[in-house]
Scaffold this motif. Structure first.
Motif, PDB file in Angstrom:
ATOM      1  N   LYS A   1       0.802  -1.224   0.000  1.00 15.24           N
ATOM      2  CA  LYS A   1       0.000   0.000   0.000  1.00 15.24           C
ATOM      3  C   LYS A   1       0.833   1.272   0.000  1.00 15.24           C
ATOM      4  CE  LYS A   1      -4.178  -1.660   2.329  1.00 15.24           C
ATOM      5  NZ  LYS A   1      -4.965  -1.576   3.581  1.00 15.24           N
ATOM      6  N   LEU A   2       1.934   1.269   0.762  1.00 14.55           N
ATOM      7  CA  LEU A   2       2.663   2.527   0.952  1.00 14.55           C
ATOM      8  C   LEU A   2       3.957   2.626   0.163  1.00 14.55           C
ATOM      9  CD1 LEU A   2       2.099   3.015   4.773  1.00 14.55           C
ATOM     10  CD2 LEU A   2       1.542   4.693   3.008  1.00 14.55           C
ATOM     11  N   LEU A   3       4.725   1.529   0.128  1.00 14.86           N
ATOM     12  CA  LEU A   3       6.055   1.625  -0.472  1.00 14.86           C
ATOM     13  C   LEU A   3       6.045   1.437  -1.986  1.00 14.86           C
ATOM     14  CD1 LEU A   3       9.016   2.093   0.268  1.00 14.86           C
ATOM     15  CD2 LEU A   3       9.274  -0.373   0.514  1.00 14.86           C
ATOM     16  N   ASP A   4       5.382   0.374  -2.464  1.00  7.56           N
ATOM     17  CA  ASP A   4       5.430   0.063  -3.895  1.00  7.56           C
ATOM     18  C   ASP A   4       4.979   1.221  -4.794  1.00  7.56           C
ATOM     19  OD1 ASP A   4       6.662  -2.375  -3.776  1.00  7.56           O
ATOM     20  OD2 ASP A   4       4.829  -3.573  -3.860  1.00  7.56           O
ATOM     21  N   PRO A   5       3.896   1.943  -4.432  1.00  7.36           N
ATOM     22  CA  PRO A   5       3.506   3.068  -5.304  1.00  7.36           C
ATOM     23  C   PRO A   5       4.619   4.115  -5.417  1.00  7.36           C
ATOM     24  CG  PRO A   5       1.737   2.519  -3.779  1.00  7.36           C
ATOM     25  CD  PRO A   5       2.936   1.733  -3.340  1.00  7.36           C
ATOM     26  N   GLN A   6       5.385   4.308  -4.345  1.00 10.99           N
ATOM     27  CA  GLN A   6       6.501   5.259  -4.420  1.00 10.99           C
ATOM     28  C   GLN A   6       7.630   4.702  -5.293  1.00 10.99           C
ATOM     29  OE1 GLN A   6       7.797   7.001  -0.630  1.00 10.99           O
ATOM     30  NE2 GLN A   6       5.834   6.391   0.235  1.00 10.99           N
ATOM     31  N   LEU A   7       7.925   3.417  -5.110  1.00  9.51           N
ATOM     32  CA  LEU A   7       9.008   2.811  -5.895  1.00  9.51           C
ATOM     33  C   LEU A   7       8.682   2.857  -7.386  1.00  9.51           C
ATOM     34  CD1 LEU A   7      10.074  -0.253  -3.708  1.00  9.51           C
ATOM     35  CD2 LEU A   7      10.767   2.142  -3.544  1.00  9.51           C
ATOM     36  N   ALA A   8       7.393   2.729  -7.724  1.00 10.27           N
ATOM     37  CA  ALA A   8       6.980   2.748  -9.137  1.00 10.27           C
ATOM     38  C   ALA A   8       7.371   4.076  -9.794  1.00 10.27           C
ATOM     39  CB  ALA A   8       5.484   2.507  -9.252  1.00 10.27           C
ATOM     40  N   LEU A   9       7.386   5.159  -9.018  1.00 13.51           N
ATOM     41  CA  LEU A   9       7.763   6.458  -9.571  1.00 13.51           C
ATOM     42  C   LEU A   9       9.235   6.470  -9.993  1.00 13.51           C
ATOM     43  CD1 LEU A   9       5.984   8.783  -6.948  1.00 13.51           C
ATOM     44  CD2 LEU A   9       5.062   7.869  -9.092  1.00 13.51           C
ATOM     45  N   TYR A  10      10.060   5.785  -9.210  1.00 17.92           N
ATOM     46  CA  TYR A  10      11.484   5.688  -9.560  1.00 17.92           C
ATOM     47  C   TYR A  10      11.666   4.843 -10.829  1.00 17.92           C
ATOM     48  CZ  TYR A  10      12.800   7.765  -5.125  1.00 17.92           C
ATOM     49  OH  TYR A  10      12.970   8.639  -4.076  1.00 17.92           O
ATOM     50  N   VAL A  11      10.908   3.764 -10.923  1.00 22.27           N
ATOM     51  CA  VAL A  11      11.010   2.924 -12.122  1.00 22.27           C
ATOM     52  C   VAL A  11      10.688   3.759 -13.355  1.00 22.27           C
ATOM     53  CG1 VAL A  11       9.988   0.966 -13.355  1.00 22.27           C
ATOM     54  CG2 VAL A  11      10.522   0.756 -10.915  1.00 22.27           C
ATOM     55  N   THR A  12       9.612   4.546 -13.271  1.00 22.14           N
ATOM     56  CA  THR A  12       9.215   5.387 -14.406  1.00 22.14           C
ATOM     57  C   THR A  12      10.328   6.367 -14.787  1.00 22.14           C
ATOM     58  OG1 THR A  12       6.908   5.235 -13.723  1.00 22.14           O
ATOM     59  CG2 THR A  12       7.484   7.047 -15.210  1.00 22.14           C
ATOM     60  N   ARG A  13      10.894   7.026 -13.783  1.00 21.69           N
ATOM     61  CA  ARG A  13      11.933   8.029 -14.071  1.00 21.69           C
ATOM     62  C   ARG A  13      13.193   7.379 -14.638  1.00 21.69           C
ATOM     63  NH1 ARG A  13      14.636  10.768 -16.049  1.00 21.69           N
ATOM     64  NH2 ARG A  13      15.582  12.799 -15.565  1.00 21.69           N
ATOM     65  N   LEU A  14      13.547   6.209 -14.090  1.00 25.80           N
ATOM     66  CA  LEU A  14      14.755   5.533 -14.571  1.00 25.80           C
ATOM     67  C   LEU A  14      14.554   4.985 -15.983  1.00 25.80           C
ATOM     68  CD1 LEU A  14      15.840   3.804 -11.230  1.00 25.80           C
ATOM     69  CD2 LEU A  14      17.114   5.589 -12.437  1.00 25.80           C
ATOM     70  N   ARG A  15      13.326   4.559 -16.299  1.00 20.07           N
ATOM     71  CA  ARG A  15      13.051   4.099 -17.678  1.00 20.07           C
ATOM     72  C   ARG A  15      13.212   5.262 -18.651  1.00 20.07           C
ATOM     73  NH1 ARG A  15       8.603   0.207 -16.418  1.00 20.07           N
ATOM     74  NH2 ARG A  15       9.778  -1.710 -15.985  1.00 20.07           N
ATOM     75  N   ALA A  16      12.707   6.435 -18.241  1.00 24.23           N
ATOM     76  CA  ALA A  16      12.842   7.619 -19.111  1.00 24.23           C
ATOM     77  C   ALA A  16      14.325   7.933 -19.314  1.00 24.23           C
ATOM     78  CB  ALA A  16      12.111   8.801 -18.502  1.00 24.23           C
TER      79      ALA A  16
END
Lengths: 214, 214
Positions: free
Chosen positions: A144-159
């Motif tokens: 609920k709390l951590l994974d949604p934040q980690l997903a933002l890093y994945v998006t930025r690193l993919r870009a």
């Protein structure tokens, strides 16, 4: 997520929930997690304890929702800052200015500030520590709390990979742990002070690499 | 560290201590930290509870010493493997074969194995979680158990700097957190499985860097 009830009832219910969340966070800060009780939260929030038992199975669940509520409020604030403010659609991602290190430093410095916020330190530590020994609670915390934040890093690193700033063979889901892991480790174990300068160095080391450039 | 008493008395005392350590670790695994009591540890170790109270102020202190004892035993084993075995002089450092990534992978894989050891998982989680909410206990944990391990990374990274494998402007005390932080974060929060493959990737990313080489 908002219940489809009559507006007044829904608004009253939202107010009660928020009062209960705030009471839970404040009580854990004042007396510690173990001495925080549903009765104590109810008394402080000005609601009957049956109201809490109707909505949550445990004090851990109240605390978890309090943090979700805080995250939602932060997202609303960020949305309001960018012009909208009445929807949850524009989830606040990590900025992409084209400068990966600068963008990551901005976000990690904000994380440092959140972790060092005295109003949230005790409840954050309490919930994290409970999750460390209680696998079920820990999984909920991550989901609920951590994974949604980690997903933002994945998006930025993919870009960044698309922009050629990160090698194509890097797994962003692993790479983000080089950024988050050190910060959380230092904060949780209090090995050394958690500062903006530290966040900057972690970003520089992780992004630039340790090895001398050929 | 060994008391300068008559050999027999000293040996008996060492045996009792070790029995108490083992009893504490086993009890926490079986019933959890909170339900572990000094009385329970004494009963299981076959000593009077006054023996424990004479040596330790709390169950947390017993557990801390149990881990110190384990670390000492591991060091002895490593010393025995390298030929001596009767002294604590040759502290087992991180090997230096000249290949930094390979040396770090060896050590981090061993750390993964230790963290995944079912006989130690519950007490390690319990002590870490207690330290996260209790600053005094946490500081003791870091000072006695963690810092001596981190010092080994500093030594190895300094050697790598001298060998030209790590840039001279890198602070080894910060760089080591790129290795340890992700592993501990993943293990503590159980975000994803903690495997040898993960340890290897963390080393490759940290040592090689994320950015494409010029």
């Amino acid at each position: 997520m908002a219940p489809t009830k009559a507006p007044d009832s829904s608004r009253r219910s939202d107010r009660s929930r928020r009062a209960i969340h705030d009471a839970a966070l404040a009580l854990v800060t004042e007396v510690g997690y173990r001495r925080t009780t549903i009765e104590g939260i109810a008394a402080r929030a000005g609601v009957g304890k049956q109201t809490i038992y109707r909505w949550w199975p445990s004090k851990a669940a109240v605390l978890m929702d309090a943090f979700l509520d805080l995250a939602g409020r932060a997202a609303e604030d960020a949305g309001a800052g960018s012009g909208s403010g009445d929807t949850g659609e524009s989830a606040p991602g990590i900025p992409d200015t084209g400068d990966l290190a600068a963008d990551l430093k901005l976000v990690l410095r904000a994380t440092v500030d959140e972790l060092n916020d005295p109003a949230l330190e005790a409840p954050t530590r309490a919930l994290t520590a409970e999750g460390i020994v209680d696998a079920k609670l820990g999984a909920e915390f991550v989901h609920k709390l951590l994974d949604p934040q980690l997903a933002l890093y994945v998006t930025r690193l993919r870009a960044a990979q698309e922009a050629g700033d990160v090698r194509a063979d890097i797994d962003p889901r692993i790479a983000l742990e080089l950024l988050i892991g050190p910060l959380m480790h230092r904060w949780l174990l209090r090995t050394l002070p958690l500062t903006h300068a530290y966040a900057d160095e972690i970003v520089d080391y992780a992004v630039g690499g340790l090895a001398p450039r050929a």
